[in-house]
Design an enzyme around this catalytic site. Structure first.
Site, PDB file in Angstrom:
ATOM      1  N   ASN A 146       0.177  18.187 -22.210  1.00 44.32           N
ATOM      2  CA  ASN A 146      -0.122  17.217 -23.262  1.00 44.32           C
ATOM      3  C   ASN A 146      -0.053  17.855 -24.646  1.00 44.32           C
ATOM      4  O   ASN A 146      -0.503  17.261 -25.626  1.00 44.32           O
ATOM      5  CB  ASN A 146      -1.516  16.610 -23.040  1.00 44.32           C
ATOM      6  CG  ASN A 146      -1.559  15.794 -21.765  1.00 44.32           C
ATOM      7  OD1 ASN A 146      -0.577  15.169 -21.389  1.00 44.32           O
ATOM      8  ND2 ASN A 146      -2.693  15.829 -21.068  1.00 44.32           N
ATOM      9  N   HIS A 156       0.518  15.838 -27.714  1.00 49.14           N
ATOM     10  CA  HIS A 156       0.395  14.422 -27.362  1.00 49.14           C
ATOM     11  C   HIS A 156      -0.909  13.788 -27.855  1.00 49.14           C
ATOM     12  O   HIS A 156      -0.963  12.574 -28.026  1.00 49.14           O
ATOM     13  CB  HIS A 156       0.519  14.228 -25.847  1.00 49.14           C
ATOM     14  CG  HIS A 156       1.938  14.353 -25.366  1.00 49.14           C
ATOM     15  ND1 HIS A 156       2.672  15.504 -25.497  1.00 49.14           N
ATOM     16  CD2 HIS A 156       2.773  13.448 -24.774  1.00 49.14           C
ATOM     17  CE1 HIS A 156       3.884  15.316 -24.990  1.00 49.14           C
ATOM     18  NE2 HIS A 156       3.970  14.081 -24.553  1.00 49.14           N
ATOM     19  N   LYS A 168       3.131  10.845 -12.241  1.00 55.91           N
ATOM     20  CA  LYS A 168       2.283   9.963 -13.057  1.00 55.91           C
ATOM     21  C   LYS A 168       2.988   8.619 -13.152  1.00 55.91           C
ATOM     22  O   LYS A 168       4.148   8.554 -13.600  1.00 55.91           O
ATOM     23  CB  LYS A 168       2.093  10.538 -14.458  1.00 55.91           C
ATOM     24  CG  LYS A 168       1.006  11.571 -14.556  1.00 55.91           C
ATOM     25  CD  LYS A 168       0.719  11.878 -16.022  1.00 55.91           C
ATOM     26  CE  LYS A 168      -0.312  12.970 -16.161  1.00 55.91           C
ATOM     27  NZ  LYS A 168      -0.495  13.369 -17.575  1.00 55.91           N
ATOM     28  N   HIS A 180       0.040  10.710 -29.709  1.00 65.09           N
ATOM     29  CA  HIS A 180      -0.239   9.337 -29.260  1.00 65.09           C
ATOM     30  C   HIS A 180      -0.949   8.542 -30.346  1.00 65.09           C
ATOM     31  O   HIS A 180      -0.680   7.349 -30.527  1.00 65.09           O
ATOM     32  CB  HIS A 180      -1.122   9.353 -27.998  1.00 65.09           C
ATOM     33  CG  HIS A 180      -0.328   9.540 -26.738  1.00 65.09           C
ATOM     34  ND1 HIS A 180      -0.904   9.937 -25.552  1.00 65.09           N
ATOM     35  CD2 HIS A 180       0.985   9.373 -26.472  1.00 65.09           C
ATOM     36  CE1 HIS A 180       0.040  10.025 -24.622  1.00 65.09           C
ATOM     37  NE2 HIS A 180       1.187   9.688 -25.158  1.00 65.09           N
ATOM     38  N   LYS A 226       7.722  22.335 -15.338  1.00 65.70           N
ATOM     39  CA  LYS A 226       6.829  21.220 -15.006  1.00 65.70           C
ATOM     40  C   LYS A 226       6.411  21.290 -13.542  1.00 65.70           C
ATOM     41  O   LYS A 226       5.242  21.074 -13.209  1.00 65.70           O
ATOM     42  CB  LYS A 226       7.487  19.870 -15.314  1.00 65.70           C
ATOM     43  CG  LYS A 226       6.543  18.724 -14.958  1.00 65.70           C
ATOM     44  CD  LYS A 226       6.634  17.541 -15.825  1.00 65.70           C
ATOM     45  CE  LYS A 226       5.491  16.586 -15.502  1.00 65.70           C
ATOM     46  NZ  LYS A 226       5.597  15.329 -16.205  1.00 65.70           N
ATOM     47  N   ARG A 283      -2.804  21.078 -15.891  1.00 67.70           N
ATOM     48  CA  ARG A 283      -1.753  20.114 -16.254  1.00 67.70           C
ATOM     49  C   ARG A 283      -1.940  19.587 -17.678  1.00 67.70           C
ATOM     50  O   ARG A 283      -0.995  19.096 -18.295  1.00 67.70           O
ATOM     51  CB  ARG A 283      -1.716  18.964 -15.232  1.00 67.70           C
ATOM     52  CG  ARG A 283      -0.538  18.022 -15.452  1.00 67.70           C
ATOM     53  CD  ARG A 283      -0.266  17.117 -14.280  1.00 67.70           C
ATOM     54  NE  ARG A 283       0.818  16.195 -14.571  1.00 67.70           N
ATOM     55  CZ  ARG A 283       1.405  15.420 -13.689  1.00 67.70           C
ATOM     56  NH1 ARG A 283       1.012  15.450 -12.421  1.00 67.70           N
ATOM     57  NH2 ARG A 283       2.372  14.600 -14.025  1.00 67.70           N
ATOM     58  N   GLU A 337      -4.184  16.605 -12.785  1.00 70.27           N
ATOM     59  CA  GLU A 337      -4.641  16.912 -14.142  1.00 70.27           C
ATOM     60  C   GLU A 337      -6.132  17.211 -14.215  1.00 70.27           C
ATOM     61  O   GLU A 337      -6.852  16.681 -15.061  1.00 70.27           O
ATOM     62  CB  GLU A 337      -4.267  15.768 -15.102  1.00 70.27           C
ATOM     63  CG  GLU A 337      -4.213  16.217 -16.543  1.00 70.27           C
ATOM     64  CD  GLU A 337      -3.571  15.205 -17.478  1.00 70.27           C
ATOM     65  OE1 GLU A 337      -2.349  15.033 -17.391  1.00 70.27           O
ATOM     66  OE2 GLU A 337      -4.295  14.594 -18.254  1.00 70.27           O
ATOM     67  N   GLU A 382      10.126  16.736 -26.273  1.00 73.00           N
ATOM     68  CA  GLU A 382       9.474  17.133 -25.013  1.00 73.00           C
ATOM     69  C   GLU A 382      10.050  18.461 -24.515  1.00 73.00           C
ATOM     70  O   GLU A 382       9.343  19.272 -23.929  1.00 73.00           O
ATOM     71  CB  GLU A 382       9.642  16.053 -23.944  1.00 73.00           C
ATOM     72  CG  GLU A 382       9.014  14.707 -24.273  1.00 73.00           C
ATOM     73  CD  GLU A 382       7.482  14.689 -24.167  1.00 73.00           C
ATOM     74  OE1 GLU A 382       6.884  15.678 -23.713  1.00 73.00           O
ATOM     75  OE2 GLU A 382       6.902  13.654 -24.574  1.00 73.00           O
ATOM     76  N   HIS A 402       8.137   7.642 -29.396  1.00 74.01           N
ATOM     77  CA  HIS A 402       7.231   8.601 -28.756  1.00 74.01           C
ATOM     78  C   HIS A 402       7.586  10.056 -29.082  1.00 74.01           C
ATOM     79  O   HIS A 402       6.728  10.838 -29.504  1.00 74.01           O
ATOM     80  CB  HIS A 402       7.255   8.366 -27.239  1.00 74.01           C
ATOM     81  CG  HIS A 402       6.434   9.348 -26.472  1.00 74.01           C
ATOM     82  ND1 HIS A 402       5.056   9.310 -26.442  1.00 74.01           N
ATOM     83  CD2 HIS A 402       6.795  10.425 -25.729  1.00 74.01           C
ATOM     84  CE1 HIS A 402       4.607  10.304 -25.699  1.00 74.01           C
ATOM     85  NE2 HIS A 402       5.638  11.004 -25.257  1.00 74.01           N
ATOM     86  N   ARG A 452       0.817  -1.240   0.000  1.00 74.26           N
ATOM     87  CA  ARG A 452       0.000   0.000   0.000  1.00 74.26           C
ATOM     88  C   ARG A 452       0.835   1.268   0.000  1.00 74.26           C
ATOM     89  O   ARG A 452       0.388   2.323   0.433  1.00 74.26           O
ATOM     90  CB  ARG A 452      -0.989   0.017   1.171  1.00 74.26           C
ATOM     91  CG  ARG A 452      -1.949  -1.153   1.146  1.00 74.26           C
ATOM     92  CD  ARG A 452      -3.152  -0.918   2.009  1.00 74.26           C
ATOM     93  NE  ARG A 452      -4.081  -2.018   1.869  1.00 74.26           N
ATOM     94  CZ  ARG A 452      -4.074  -3.123   2.590  1.00 74.26           C
ATOM     95  NH1 ARG A 452      -3.159  -3.272   3.533  1.00 74.26           N
ATOM     96  NH2 ARG A 452      -4.945  -4.070   2.386  1.00 74.26           N
TER      97      ARG A 452
END
Ligand code: GLY
Length: 364
Positions: free
Chosen positions: A246, A249, A144, A253, A228, A242, A238, A186, A265, A122
């Site tokens: 993207n 992206h 993330k 993607h 960032k 946030r 997000e 990026e 990527h 946990r």
């Protein structure tokens, strides 16, 4: 020497330490952080062969224990099976909440180690030692974490912040050139979407950056992490802001998936940034010169800007519709208004999307 940026998230705040020679001082730094006495170093076989033993030795010299757990390199490993295998090995070695994990590697390693840290017993502490440019400027910061499903990338995961991030620009010397250039997509993303001055600086510093000159790489990585951190501090999960990270992206993607993940990527994100800039021009949100400037800088870093003509446009369109950034059937795009400023909108005509996706396609 190193520089430290703090990610301010109340009790989940953490430092990002950036510089050169960090790797050689990592044992002392981890010892000073006092997070754990024993760590599992999670790494893929390639990065482990370059830095795994060295990191174990650094920990040993600082009176810490590092067990090296590896998995086969590549995105194909980023799945629940690998997490289960790693967790079983942790349990077999008697790891508990007093111990910690170290993510040593690129984005796949960081995302998986973070997810494992979030769910093992946990939650146990973890630190990031990113070794790819993409991980250094993006995925190691912000919490993330996750794994892929056959239906799509990162569909299982958790927001779980590292306790520290240690970034050594020197390790980029062992990164394959293509991966370095992919990471530059990026980097350019931050300039194009949030910081016009940084965008111009990237243009001026091109030679030094491509030559991996630390006097350019360290400030470059630091600026990306600062930007960032500022975004994540305001919107960790997000909910809104946030989503600007993207930029490029959404289409990126879809391009990546439609290529069967053969397109790296970063290269897909480069194509995605140019595509949304064209979309912004078509919708009248931005002057066409914005798309030209973005395309010019991407090309200066040897990145592609056009959707490959052979890519199946119907597949591309359907991947676009299942992306995580789609809400209630509407596709949200992060569109540039000018260099350094974006806005998020779902008000884009289907015809404009199709025109951008079909550009350069023969036969359509
Ligand atoms: N890579 C985008 C984010 O971390 O939000």
């Amino acid at each position: 020497m190193e520089q430290t940026i703090q990610v301010g998230l109340d009790e989940r705040s953490y430092p990002i330490v950036i510089g050169t020679g960090i790797f050689r001082r990592i044992g002392t730094m981890l010892h000073a952080a006092g997070l754990a006495k024993r760590y599992a170093i999670i790494s893929d076989d390639r990065v482990a062969s370059l830095y795994g033993r060295q990191l174990q030795e650094m920990l040993h010299q600082a009176d810490l224990v590092g067990e090296l757990l590896t998995f086969p390199h590549g995105e194909a490993s980023k799945r629940l099976d690998t997490i289960e295998q790693l967790a079983s090995r942790l349990a077999a070695c008697g790891f508990d909440r007093k111990d910690g994990l170290i993510a040593l590697g690129g984005g796949v390693t960081g995302d998986m180690t973070g997810f494992l840290a979030a769910i093992y017993m946990r939650g146990i502490p973890f630190v990031q030692i990113p070794t790819s440019l993409l991980a250094q400027v993006d995925s190691s910061v912000g919490g993330k974490t996750g794994v892929d499903l056959p239906q799509g990338k990162n569909l299982l995961g958790a927001f779980y912040q590292p306790r520290a991030v240690f970034i050594d620009a020197e390790v980029l010397r062992t990164l394959p050139r293509e991966e370095f250039l992919g990471g530059m997509a990026e980097v350019i993303k931050y300039g194009a979407s949030i910081d016009a001055e940084f965008f111009a600086w990237l243009d001026r510093q091109r030679e030094a950056i491509l030559a991996l000159d630390p006097s350019a790489l360290v400030p470059m990585i630091r600026r990306c992490c600062e930007l960032k951190a500022k975004v994540v501090e305001q919107d960790e999960r997000e909910g809104g802001l946030r989503r600007i990270l993207n930029f490029g992206h959404t289409i990126g993607h879809a391009v990546e998936a439609a290529s069967g993940y053969r397109l790296m990527h970063g290269r897909a994100v480069a194509i995605g940034m140019r595509a949304v800039a064209e979309l912004a021009a078509r919708t009248g949100m931005a002057d066409p010169s914005v798309a030209d400037s973005i395309a010019r800088l991407l090309r200066a870093y040897h990145l592609p800007t056009d959707i490959p003509p052979e890519l199946d446009r119907a597949a591309l369109r359907s991947y676009l519709s299942v992306d995580k950034k789609t809400v209630g059937g509407r596709i949200f795009f992060v569109l540039p208004e000018q260099i350094g400023r974006v806005s998020i909108t779902d008000r884009v005509e289907e015809a404009d999307i199709d025109a951008v996706l079909n550009a350069g396609c023969h036969p359509c």
